[in-house]
Design a protein around this motif. Structure first.
Motif, short mmCIF file in Angstrom:
data_model
loop_
_atom_site.label_atom_id
_atom_site.label_comp_id
_atom_site.label_asym_id
_atom_site.label_seq_id
_atom_site.Cartn_x
_atom_site.Cartn_y
_atom_site.Cartn_z
N UNK A 873 0.85 -1.18 0.00
CA UNK A 873 0.00 0.00 0.00
C UNK A 873 0.89 1.23 0.00
N UNK A 874 0.33 2.35 -0.50
CA UNK A 874 1.15 3.56 -0.56
C UNK A 874 0.25 4.78 -0.61
N UNK A 875 0.87 5.97 -0.53
CA UNK A 875 0.14 7.21 -0.60
C UNK A 875 1.10 8.38 -0.62
N UNK A 876 0.53 9.58 -0.66
CA UNK A 876 1.37 10.78 -0.71
C UNK A 876 0.56 11.95 -0.19
N UNK A 877 1.30 13.01 0.20
CA UNK A 877 0.66 14.22 0.66
C UNK A 877 0.87 14.42 2.15
N UNK A 878 0.45 15.57 2.63
CA UNK A 878 0.58 15.84 4.05
C UNK A 878 1.94 16.41 4.43
N UNK A 879 2.21 16.46 5.72
CA UNK A 879 3.38 17.14 6.27
C UNK A 879 4.45 16.13 6.67
N UNK A 880 5.61 16.10 5.98
CA UNK A 880 6.67 15.14 6.35
C UNK A 880 7.28 15.43 7.72
N UNK A 881 7.08 16.62 8.28
CA UNK A 881 7.61 16.94 9.61
C UNK A 881 6.95 16.10 10.69
N UNK A 882 5.81 15.50 10.36
CA UNK A 882 5.11 14.68 11.34
C UNK A 882 5.41 13.19 11.16
N UNK A 883 6.48 12.90 10.43
CA UNK A 883 6.82 11.49 10.14
C UNK A 883 7.15 10.71 11.40
N UNK A 884 7.79 11.35 12.39
CA UNK A 884 8.12 10.63 13.61
C UNK A 884 6.87 10.13 14.32
N UNK A 885 5.83 10.98 14.37
CA UNK A 885 4.56 10.57 14.97
C UNK A 885 3.94 9.42 14.18
N UNK A 886 4.03 9.50 12.85
CA UNK A 886 3.45 8.45 12.01
C UNK A 886 4.17 7.13 12.23
N UNK A 887 5.51 7.15 12.32
CA UNK A 887 6.27 5.91 12.51
C UNK A 887 5.99 5.31 13.89
N UNK A 888 5.80 6.17 14.91
CA UNK A 888 5.44 5.63 16.24
C UNK A 888 4.07 4.95 16.18
N UNK A 889 3.17 5.49 15.40
CA UNK A 889 1.85 4.87 15.25
C UNK A 889 1.97 3.50 14.59
N UNK A 890 2.91 3.37 13.63
CA UNK A 890 3.15 2.07 12.98
C UNK A 890 3.64 1.07 14.02
N UNK A 891 4.58 1.51 14.85
CA UNK A 891 5.13 0.62 15.89
C UNK A 891 4.02 0.13 16.82
N UNK A 892 3.16 1.07 17.27
CA UNK A 892 2.07 0.68 18.16
C UNK A 892 1.11 -0.30 17.49
N UNK A 893 0.84 -0.05 16.24
CA UNK A 893 -0.10 -0.91 15.52
C UNK A 893 0.45 -2.32 15.36
N UNK A 894 1.74 -2.43 15.01
CA UNK A 894 2.36 -3.74 14.83
C UNK A 894 2.45 -4.47 16.18
N UNK A 895 2.78 -3.71 17.21
CA UNK A 895 2.91 -4.32 18.53
C UNK A 895 1.57 -4.88 19.01
N UNK A 896 0.49 -4.12 18.74
CA UNK A 896 -0.82 -4.59 19.20
C UNK A 896 -1.30 -5.79 18.40
N UNK A 897 -0.79 -5.93 17.16
CA UNK A 897 -1.21 -7.05 16.32
C UNK A 897 -0.42 -8.31 16.61
N UNK A 898 0.74 -8.17 17.28
CA UNK A 898 1.61 -9.32 17.49
C UNK A 898 0.99 -10.29 18.50
#
Length: 898
Positions: A873-898
């Motif tokens: 999956x992929x996408x584009x747009x938005x503010x890259x300055x918020x990438x750290x918040x987005x990556x932390x959300x990925x970590x939380x999501x993967x952790x909850x799925x494990x």
């Protein structure tokens, strides 16, 4: 009795009673109020309302007509048809009610052996307007119809008008009793299926104004017409229905073969589900009737010069063709349908209209090309539909929104009934109410636009008053200047006595050298001068037949009505205009010589130095063909062919092969322009050179499609052609000097440079991809273990986006241990916007992880949108300055799925 024989007998009957047989006007009639001719009397309106003197007192015709307001009802009942033929007889101030009734009764009831239609007089029911005692008495006392079979009816039934300002009157209709198997007793007021109307006698004596309410008859009577007239209409298809003993217009000899061919192709049997007394038709029968009606209608429209497009008449044709193709598809036929059906329609109609057989190759080329285009539309629409269905199912929805159904229909031309059928196959319903609401809103907007633009013959009194003073004499074929008298001045639609400096007004002269725009040739420019007054001519038009109107700006002085003026056409303008118009004829003849006789003109436009010509052809012209076309045209100029003009009866002009523009309505005597004798022989009212060499030169500058089966060529003519070539030569010399090669070698050198550039670009691309992928191993080495899941969720190098970012993510995923779940999420800053990709390996998908779900979770944090499948999956747009918040959300999501 065959329909063509009914037609022949009708014309013969009225010709024997002193009527002149007038040919049908083309369907796309030149009237701003109408898309198509919708009644038999349309071409006679100027005579009825007194704009022009009728050339005969009595006339008869069989007029081709189209009505599109009930197109959605076609096929649902057996009474609605799009194309029909109206047999009519007309009196212009000659006979009135008595003779109109007697003539109709005689033909209707006269035995077949004596040339009549042989209807049983005991089964004919006349109707009259409520208070029309005169017509009632004629039917009772002169014809002898019993009082119980003469029915008085109100405005809705027994008044007639065109639906717009113009002529109007009361009428008397003739109905025929088809028998008790078609409905109950009681006459036409009780049942109009059993009692079928076949003739309408209009006693035309009023001029109506604009509508004042929603109902028929809601309008003001402006006054009496100059004389009492007769306009009758006998529906040819309805009389054929009666005389051929069939149930409806779809079963007569001009439509049934089309219907039967469609039924054979689709494996259906027409009429097996219901009889003529059924209240609702089976869907298969409806579709077969739609096909029969629409294929015949399309044949007649294309035959009269209409081509498919997205607006106006062309849109109506496109819609009709697509409804027929769509109906075949819904009946189970997936192959090309029109090559199977259109020839059948031709064979049905060519007995009455032999030109359909003569021009069939052109007609078929346009129709088949439109079908091919629509088939591609269906394919693309199906893809869009499937994407919409997928999104609905992912959200556990069950209804396709009306907005999406409308968009499919309106934007992509995707039929709504096909949307309904396909949605049902997917287990979904469609918000039909929402769809119809949007369709209604669109129709109301269209009606409002139409009402805003609608004007009637009664809305131009100034022009009509000036036309009543006599026809404007055009002297411009022989003279470019001359003295004339000002017959009238029109300012803001009203007659005025004077025009002063600075005003823009319209001026009518008793004679003029100025050519009014017509036949593709634009109007002349020049000046009109008088004592102390000077007027610049901006435009010249014919708002009313026989009236030439000059739109002028008063440069100085004052002009009064009745003044003697000198009208002078700009000679250089006219010289160049003549070159362009004759050049158009030359290009047309050259097209037919190079491509064949079916490459016929369907429209043109020419101005000084320039021409364009539309012609019937199904594919683009290659460079060799364009060179041949230009060569043939310029050889004709070099041959110094004589240009001659003669005036001939229309029938004689057709006999000698003079070409007419499809859709034009010609007088009984026409002007034939020849260039080189039969090489170019066309009906034309334009101005021309005396010899072909005076055109100078023709240079093609463009060739492209303007619709299904229609191409357009553009060319410069005369001095403009030479200027164009000089510009091209200067450009070539400039390129040659830059490349340091002779002009003849410039194209080869440019091609070599372009190829080298492409090679370098490919090498750079490979290097860039290699540089991006070089970091894949390092990124894979950063994988974290999140409860047994390998996770790479990092920022990729800035500027990496699209395909490169996707390739990098997949490469990183491939370097992970494929025996364990693995997730890769990469984000990048691309010119201040975020780009991101998520990828999950097979083991991760088996563990319930989804790339699409991950993207939907973290993309909103960036202020972006994205999506895809479980794997990628992929996408584009938005503010890259918020990438750290987005990556932390990925970590939380993967952790909850494990």
């Amino acid at each position: 009795m065959r329909t063509a024989e009914i037609r022949r007998r009708f014309l013969a009957h009225f010709e024997a009673h002193g009527h002149i047989v007038v040919p049908s006007a083309p369907l796309p009639f030149d009237d701003p109020n109408l898309l198509f001719v919708n009644a038999g009397m349309v071409q006679f309106v100027p005579y009825f309302i007194g704009q022009q003197a009728a050339p005969w007192q009595r006339a008869t015709s069989v007029q081709k007509c189209i009505r599109t307001q009930d197109i959605e009802e076609v096929g649902k009942t057996t009474r609605h048809g799009t194309f029909f033929q109206m047999n009519g007889n007309f009196s212009f101030g000659d006979y009135f009610k008595l003779d109109a009734i007697k003539l109709a009764w005689e033909l209707s009831t006269k035995p077949i052996a004596d040339g009549g239609f042989g209807l049983d007089p005991e089964r004919i029911w006349p109707t009259v307007y409520l208070d029309d005692d005169e017509a009632f008495s004629i039917w009772r006392d002169v014809i002898g119809v019993p009082v119980e079979r003469i029915v008085r009816r109100g405005k809705e039934d027994n008044t007639w008008d065109m639906g717009i300002p113009g002529p109007a009157g009361t009428c008397s209709e003739l109905f025929y009793d088809r028998g008790p198997e078609y409905g109950p007793e009681g006459g036409p007021a009780v049942d109009e299926d059993r009692f079928m109307e076949f003739w309408n006698l209009v006693f035309m004596q009023y001029e109506r104004g604009a509508s004042t309410g929603p109902h028929k008859g809601d309008y003001e009577i402006l006054g009496d017409l100059p004389s009492k007239n007769i306009d009758t209409g006998m529906g040819l298809e309805r009389m054929a229905t009666l005389l051929q003993g069939v149930d409806n217009l779809y079963e007569i000899d001009e439509t049934r073969p089309i219907l039967e061919r469609a039924a054979t192709l689709t494996g259906k049997r027409y009429g097996e589900h219901s009889g003529h007394a059924a209240t609702q038709s089976h869907p298969d029968d409806v579709r077969l009737r739609v096909i029969a009606d629409h294929v015949r209608t399309a044949l007649m429209l294309i035959g009269d010069g209409v081509t498919p497009s997205n607006e106006g008449r062309g849109y109506v044709l496109r819609r009709i063709l697509r409804r027929a193709i769509r109906s075949m598809r819904l009946l189970g036929w997936a192959d090309r349908a029109l090559p199977e059906l259109l020839p059948v329609a031709r064979d049905c109609m060519s007995e009455s209209y032999p030109e359909l057989a003569t021009n069939f190759e052109r007609i078929a080329m346009i129709a088949y090309s439109e079908e091919d285009t629509f088939r591609r539309t269906l394919e693309s629409g199906t893809t869009i539909f499937e994407n919409a269905v997928g999104a609905i199912k992912r959200d556990n929805g069950a209804v396709l929104p009306g907005e999406q159904a409308f968009k499919l229909h309106d934007t992509y031309g995707f039929p709504v009934d096909l949307t309904l059928e396909m949605a049902g196959e997917q287990g979904l319903s469609v918000d039909v109410e929402g769809f119809h609401r949007l369709m209604t809103e669109q129709r109301e907007r269209a009606k409002a636009d139409a009402r805003a633009n609608k004007s009637g013959h009664g809305n131009s009194p100034a022009y009509r008053q000036l036309r009543d003073l006599g026809e404007t004499v055009f002297i411009g074929y022989t003279d470019l200047s001359g003295e004339s008298a000002v017959r009238g001045i029109v300012a803001d639609g009203e007659l005025a006595s004077t025009a002063r400096q600075g005003q823009i007004v319209e001026v009518v002269l008793d004679e003029t050298p100025f050519y009014a725009e017509s036949g593709g040739q634009i109007a002349d420019e020049g000046v009109i001068t008088s004592d102390g007054a000077r007027l610049r001519v901006l435009d010249v038009q014919k708002p009313v037949k026989g009236l030439i109107v000059h739109r002028v700006e008063v440069i100085e002085g004052e002009l009064g009505s009745g003044a003697v003026v000198r009208a002078e056409v700009d000679p250089e303008w006219r010289r160049s205009a003549r070159q362009a118009h004759s050049g158009t004829h030359v290009v047309h003849a050259a097209l037919r010589e190079v491509l064949g006789p079916t490459a016929l003109q369907s429209g043109s436009y020419n101005r000084p130095g320039y021409l364009r010509l539309d012609f019937a052809w199904g594919s683009s012209l290659n460079e060799a063909t364009k060179r041949d076309l230009e060569e043939v045209a310029n050889r004709a100029l070099r041959a110094d062919l004589a240009v001659s003009v003669q005036y001939l009866p229309l029938a004689r002009a057709r006999e000698i092969g003079a070409l007419a523009l499809f859709g034009e309505n010609y007088d009984s005597e026409v002007r034939v322009v020849e260039i080189g004798g039969p090489w170019s022989r066309e009906l034309c009212g334009g101005t021309h050179v005396d010899h072909s060499s005076q055109v100078g030169a023709i240079t093609l500058v463009g060739e492209f499609s303007v619709g299904a089966g229609v191409r357009r060529v553009e060319a410069y003519v005369g001095l403009e052609a030479l200027r164009y070539l000089a510009t091209e030569r200067a450009l070539l010399n400039s390129v040659s000097e830059t490349l340091k090669v002779p002009p003849a070698e410039a194209p080869e050198r440019v091609a070599a440079l372009v190829e080298r550039l492409r090679t370098v670009e490919k090498e750079l691309e490979r290097g860039r991809v290699a540089a991006v992928l070089a970091g894949a191993g390092q990124l894979a080495a950063q994988a974290e273990d999140v409860n047994g899941i390998q996770l790479v969720a990092v920022n990729a190098p800035s500027g990496v986006s699209g395909n490169d970012l996707r390739t990098l993510a997949m490469d990183v995923r491939g370097r992970l241990d494929q025996g364990r779940p693995g997730v890769v999420v990469l984000l990048s800053d691309v010119d201040g916007k975020a780009a991101f990709v998520a990828s999950v390996n097979a083991a991760g998908q088996q563990a319930g992880l989804s790339a699409g779900a991950l993207v939907k979770e973290f993309a909103p944090i960036l202020g972006a949108r994205g999506g895809g499948k479980a794997e990628l999956a992929q996408g584009a747009g938005g503010d890259p300055a918020r990438s750290a918040d987005a990556l932390r959300a990925v970590l939380r999501s993967v952790a909850s799925a494990a």
